[in-house]
Design a protein around this motif. Structure first.
Motif, short mmCIF file in Angstrom:
data_model
loop_
_atom_site.label_atom_id
_atom_site.label_comp_id
_atom_site.label_asym_id
_atom_site.label_seq_id
_atom_site.Cartn_x
_atom_site.Cartn_y
_atom_site.Cartn_z
N ASN A 181 0.81 -1.21 0.00
CA ASN A 181 0.00 0.00 0.00
C ASN A 181 0.85 1.27 0.00
OD1 ASN A 181 -2.72 1.04 -0.03
ND2 ASN A 181 -2.35 1.83 2.02
N ASP A 184 -0.56 4.67 -1.00
CA ASP A 184 -2.00 4.36 -1.09
C ASP A 184 -2.37 3.65 -2.38
OD1 ASP A 184 -2.39 5.60 1.39
OD2 ASP A 184 -2.63 7.55 0.46
N MET A 186 -3.23 0.68 -2.89
CA MET A 186 -4.35 -0.25 -2.74
C MET A 186 -5.62 0.44 -2.30
SD MET A 186 -3.14 -3.16 -3.65
CE MET A 186 -4.55 -4.15 -3.17
N THR A 187 -5.49 1.51 -1.54
CA THR A 187 -6.68 2.14 -0.96
C THR A 187 -7.24 3.27 -1.81
OG1 THR A 187 -5.20 3.50 0.39
CG2 THR A 187 -6.08 1.50 1.40
#
Length: 217
Positions: A181, A184, A186-187
């Motif tokens: 991540n 960020d 993945m988010t």
């Protein structure tokens, strides 16, 4: 064999250069991952290159092959004295983190409720948790979704794939490793689609981030 090898030498060389060039240009952040494992496929090509040089009729090429072999061997022996102990400690530390992560999962998640995870690995064997592996190693359905979205649109397609995985499984929890991540990766794509990722009320396990998944209203 040597005649055939010599005829195909430039094909092998072109593949090796194209393969290495792709990672340098398009995937520079993963070259070093897991002890450069993605580059291991090139090792046979270097060996074949050495065989071609060593079998040459020209003395200069045979000398280059011999010197290259000796230098490579010496460098590997020297590096091994330093890196092998370091790598053993790194693996031991990683195992400790994964054990603590497994304990956190057992204590904080309902094993009957699916959870999205990237990536699944050790914790799938160390816990009774029902996981959906977003990579697809454990959950083949993820492969088709990644082909449909991630492969075509990269990071932003990943958000669409993850959203579909969450809807398909009914997962309300997501676990991602902090390493995957970075920035960020993945988010952010999921949040861009309107999903809310709330930090898990019981915190996160070591080396991971735990979120509650709230779909767009």
């Amino acid at each position: 064999f040597l005649v055939l090898l010599n005829r195909r030498f430039f094909v092998y060389l072109l593949f090796a250069l194209a393969f290495l060039g792709y990672f340098i240009v398009f995937q520079p952040n993963i070259i070093y991952q897991n002890y450069y494992r993605y580059l291991y496929v090139l090792i046979p090509f270097f060996v074949l290159g050495g065989i071609v040089l060593a079998s040459s009729e020209r003395l200069v090429f045979r000398v280059i092959a011999l010197v290259g072999f000796v230098v490579a061997l010496a460098m590997n022996i020297q590096n091994a004295t330093e890196e092998v102990p370091q790598n053993i400690r790194a693996v031991q530390d990683k195992f400790q983190v994964l054990e603590e992560t497994a304990n956190w999962i057992e204590e904080n998640l309902d094993p009957t409720e699916p959870a999205l995870v990237h990536d699944v690995g050790y914790i799938s064997f160390a816990t009774e948790q029902l996981f959906f592996d977003m990579v697809g190693l454990k959950s083949p359905a993820a492969v088709e979704l990644n082909k449909r979205y991630t492969y075509k649109r990269g990071i932003w397609g990943r958000g669409e794939a993850m959203a579909e995985m969450a809807r398909m499984t009914g997962a309300e929890v997501m676990l991602v490793s902090t390493g995957f991540n970075r920035n960020d990766l993945m988010t952010a794509p999921l949040e861009e689609l309107g999903w809310v990722l709330e930090p898990h009320p019981n915190g996160s396990p070591p080396g991971h981030l735990a979120f509650l998944l709230i779909p767009p209203s």
